[in-house]
Design an enzyme around this catalytic site. Structure first.
Site, PDB file in Angstrom:
ATOM      1  N   LYS A  14       0.842  -1.198   0.000  1.00 36.02           N
ATOM      2  CA  LYS A  14       0.000   0.000   0.000  1.00 36.02           C
ATOM      3  C   LYS A  14       0.884   1.258   0.000  1.00 36.02           C
ATOM      4  O   LYS A  14       2.096   1.178   0.250  1.00 36.02           O
ATOM      5  CB  LYS A  14      -0.903  -0.043   1.236  1.00 36.02           C
ATOM      6  CG  LYS A  14      -1.939  -1.186   1.207  1.00 36.02           C
ATOM      7  CD  LYS A  14      -2.790  -1.189   2.479  1.00 36.02           C
ATOM      8  CE  LYS A  14      -3.920  -2.213   2.420  1.00 36.02           C
ATOM      9  NZ  LYS A  14      -4.761  -2.194   3.636  1.00 36.02           N
ATOM     10  N   TYR A  54     -12.144  -3.822  -3.629  1.00 32.70           N
ATOM     11  CA  TYR A  54     -12.699  -4.197  -2.329  1.00 32.70           C
ATOM     12  C   TYR A  54     -14.120  -4.763  -2.408  1.00 32.70           C
ATOM     13  O   TYR A  54     -14.581  -5.372  -1.457  1.00 32.70           O
ATOM     14  CB  TYR A  54     -12.631  -3.027  -1.341  1.00 32.70           C
ATOM     15  CG  TYR A  54     -11.245  -2.897  -0.732  1.00 32.70           C
ATOM     16  CD1 TYR A  54     -10.790  -3.825   0.207  1.00 32.70           C
ATOM     17  CD2 TYR A  54     -10.383  -1.890  -1.120  1.00 32.70           C
ATOM     18  CE1 TYR A  54      -9.512  -3.740   0.743  1.00 32.70           C
ATOM     19  CE2 TYR A  54      -9.096  -1.787  -0.585  1.00 32.70           C
ATOM     20  CZ  TYR A  54      -8.680  -2.723   0.349  1.00 32.70           C
ATOM     21  OH  TYR A  54      -7.415  -2.635   0.876  1.00 32.70           O
ATOM     22  N   THR A 125      -5.366  -7.403  10.677  1.00 30.86           N
ATOM     23  CA  THR A 125      -5.647  -6.093  10.072  1.00 30.86           C
ATOM     24  C   THR A 125      -5.126  -4.911  10.895  1.00 30.86           C
ATOM     25  O   THR A 125      -4.600  -3.952  10.354  1.00 30.86           O
ATOM     26  CB  THR A 125      -7.177  -5.938   9.870  1.00 30.86           C
ATOM     27  OG1 THR A 125      -7.660  -7.086   9.186  1.00 30.86           O
ATOM     28  CG2 THR A 125      -7.511  -4.696   9.084  1.00 30.86           C
ATOM     29  N   ASN A 156      -1.786  -0.060   7.258  1.00 35.45           N
ATOM     30  CA  ASN A 156      -1.228  -1.364   7.627  1.00 35.45           C
ATOM     31  C   ASN A 156      -0.345  -1.979   6.541  1.00 35.45           C
ATOM     32  O   ASN A 156      -0.178  -3.194   6.477  1.00 35.45           O
ATOM     33  CB  ASN A 156      -2.342  -2.312   8.095  1.00 35.45           C
ATOM     34  CG  ASN A 156      -3.423  -2.494   7.063  1.00 35.45           C
ATOM     35  OD1 ASN A 156      -3.267  -2.089   5.921  1.00 35.45           O
ATOM     36  ND2 ASN A 156      -4.517  -3.122   7.451  1.00 35.45           N
ATOM     37  N   HIS A 159      -1.901  -5.269   1.540  1.00 40.28           N
ATOM     38  CA  HIS A 159      -3.142  -6.022   1.376  1.00 40.28           C
ATOM     39  C   HIS A 159      -2.737  -7.431   0.968  1.00 40.28           C
ATOM     40  O   HIS A 159      -1.808  -7.610   0.186  1.00 40.28           O
ATOM     41  CB  HIS A 159      -4.019  -5.419   0.277  1.00 40.28           C
ATOM     42  CG  HIS A 159      -5.069  -6.372  -0.209  1.00 40.28           C
ATOM     43  ND1 HIS A 159      -6.273  -6.540   0.438  1.00 40.28           N
ATOM     44  CD2 HIS A 159      -5.079  -7.255  -1.243  1.00 40.28           C
ATOM     45  CE1 HIS A 159      -6.976  -7.478  -0.188  1.00 40.28           C
ATOM     46  NE2 HIS A 159      -6.271  -7.929  -1.216  1.00 40.28           N
ATOM     47  N   GLU A 170      -9.067 -11.281  -7.442  1.00 41.06           N
ATOM     48  CA  GLU A 170      -8.185 -10.116  -7.342  1.00 41.06           C
ATOM     49  C   GLU A 170      -7.050 -10.176  -8.374  1.00 41.06           C
ATOM     50  O   GLU A 170      -6.701  -9.170  -8.984  1.00 41.06           O
ATOM     51  CB  GLU A 170      -7.613 -10.015  -5.923  1.00 41.06           C
ATOM     52  CG  GLU A 170      -8.693  -9.632  -4.905  1.00 41.06           C
ATOM     53  CD  GLU A 170      -8.198  -9.559  -3.471  1.00 41.06           C
ATOM     54  OE1 GLU A 170      -8.991  -9.151  -2.607  1.00 41.06           O
ATOM     55  OE2 GLU A 170      -7.034  -9.913  -3.196  1.00 41.06           O
TER      56      GLU A 170
HETATM   57  P1  GDP Z   1      -7.593  -7.142   5.666  1.00 41.44           P
HETATM   58  O1  GDP Z   1      -8.048  -8.261   4.774  1.00 41.44           O
HETATM   59  O2  GDP Z   1      -6.853  -7.619   6.891  1.00 41.44           O
HETATM   60  O3  GDP Z   1      -6.808  -6.076   4.935  1.00 41.44           O
HETATM   61  O4  GDP Z   1      -8.911  -6.425   6.234  1.00 41.44           O
HETATM   62  P2  GDP Z   1     -10.321  -6.066   5.518  1.00 41.44           P
HETATM   63  O5  GDP Z   1     -10.423  -6.720   4.185  1.00 41.44           O
HETATM   64  O6  GDP Z   1     -11.417  -6.321   6.500  1.00 41.44           O
HETATM   65  O7  GDP Z   1     -10.237  -4.485   5.360  1.00 41.44           O
HETATM   66  C1  GDP Z   1      -9.545  -3.892   4.304  1.00 41.44           C
HETATM   67  C2  GDP Z   1      -8.786  -2.675   4.794  1.00 41.44           C
HETATM   68  O8  GDP Z   1      -9.716  -1.693   5.284  1.00 41.44           O
HETATM   69  C3  GDP Z   1      -7.849  -2.921   5.962  1.00 41.44           C
HETATM   70  O9  GDP Z   1      -6.604  -3.426   5.594  1.00 41.44           O
HETATM   71  C4  GDP Z   1      -7.748  -1.541   6.562  1.00 41.44           C
HETATM   72  O10 GDP Z   1      -6.811  -0.729   5.863  1.00 41.44           O
HETATM   73  C5  GDP Z   1      -9.145  -0.983   6.364  1.00 41.44           C
HETATM   74  N1  GDP Z   1     -10.029  -1.234   7.509  1.00 41.44           N
HETATM   75  C6  GDP Z   1     -10.735  -2.369   7.688  1.00 41.44           C
HETATM   76  N2  GDP Z   1     -11.462  -2.324   8.814  1.00 41.44           N
HETATM   77  C7  GDP Z   1     -11.229  -1.108   9.362  1.00 41.44           C
HETATM   78  C8  GDP Z   1     -11.703  -0.448  10.551  1.00 41.44           C
HETATM   79  O11 GDP Z   1     -12.470  -0.992  11.341  1.00 41.44           O
HETATM   80  N3  GDP Z   1     -11.254   0.808  10.808  1.00 41.44           N
HETATM   81  C9  GDP Z   1     -10.379   1.427   9.971  1.00 41.44           C
HETATM   82  N4  GDP Z   1      -9.959   2.651  10.287  1.00 41.44           N
HETATM   83  N5  GDP Z   1      -9.889   0.852   8.839  1.00 41.44           N
HETATM   84  C10 GDP Z   1     -10.311  -0.407   8.534  1.00 41.44           C
HETATM   85 MG    MG Z   2      -9.420  -8.275   3.167  1.00 44.95          MG
END
Ligand code: GDP
Ligand code: MG
Length: 201
Positions: A14, A54, A125, A156, A159, A170
């Site tokens: 990222k 996403y 995450t 973070n 991805h 993807e």
């Molecule tokens: P990942 O698969 O671990 O990347 O998590 P997800 O697919 O659920 O979410 C995608 C991205 O959205 C994450 O990597 C974060 O950058 C962001 N994100 C997800 N959930 C949250 C949240 O609860 N709060 C905030 N601030 N960002 C979030």
């Molecule tokens: Mg994810």
């Protein structure tokens, strides 16, 4: 070797990973476990492309919304909404801004259990709670609390696809078939070969 156990997965470095000069560190983590890099490109994705990425999984919005509402409750705070779709809509807007802000690197890694292995190396995450020894646990100190207070996406670094199906969709979105390299790595012999012949002189 049973090719059916060999998976491909998508990793994105990222914008913060690139801005923090962590490209080499991140690539090394996936490389040194024995995965094979078969696709690589650098680009600035448009906001629409980030949304597409996403929302490839029609359930992502519901699952992500529920996860975020749960995260608010766990830290004793009221979520801005109780509606998971509305919640993930807000997260998505922040993600579009974050991910289209500057270049990202897209990679495809291939190998045994690639999807799960990459998620393990990447970590959970939220960097504050992701395990020590993972990329998100070792190289970044962000938390939901801090990112939510500033109304921005949690930073973070990477991805990584969450399942084999997610990875397939993807990879199709980010890469054309001809952009994925077909080649052997010398180390695949010691990783996967049954007979281990041809090593001793
Ligand atoms: P990942 O698969 O671990 O990347 O998590 P997800 O697919 O659920 O979410 C995608 C991205 O959205 C994450 O990597 C974060 O950058 C962001 N994100 C997800 N959930 C949250 C949240 O609860 N709060 C905030 N601030 N960002 C979030
Ligand atoms: Mg994810």
């Amino acid at each position: 070797m049973d090719e059916s156990k060999i998976e491909k997965t998508l990793v994105l470095i990222k914008p913060d990973g690139i801005q923090r000069s962590l490209i080499g560190e991140i690539v090394q983590r996936y490389e040194r476990i024995g995965l094979k890099l078969i696709g690589l490109k650098m680009l600035v994705p448009t906001s629409d492309f980030v949304e597409k990425h996403y929302t490839l999984d029609p359930e992502w919005r519901m699952k992500n919304g529920e996860k975020t509402i749960q995260a608010y409750k766990e830290k004793g705070e009221n979520p801005p909404t109780e509606d998971p779709m509305e919640m993930s809509g807000m997260t998505l807007e922040k993600l579009k801004k974050y991910m289209s802000s500057s270049p990202v690197i897209a990679m495809v890694w291939k190998g045994a259990n690639a999807v799960k292995i990459v998620r393990k190396i990447t970590g959970g995450t939220e960097p504050l709670t992701s395990d020590v020894g993972t990329i998100r646990g070792d190289y970044v100190l962000d938390s939901y609390q801090i990112s939510d207070a500033s109304d921005r996406s949690i930073r973070n670094l990477v991805h990584a696809s969450g399942s084999v199906k997610e990875a397939e969709d993807e990879i199709n979105l980010w890469f054309k078939p001809e952009e994925l390299m077909k080649y052997k790595l010398v180390q695949e012999h010691i990783l996967y070969d049954v007979n281990l012949d041809g090593i001793l002189e």
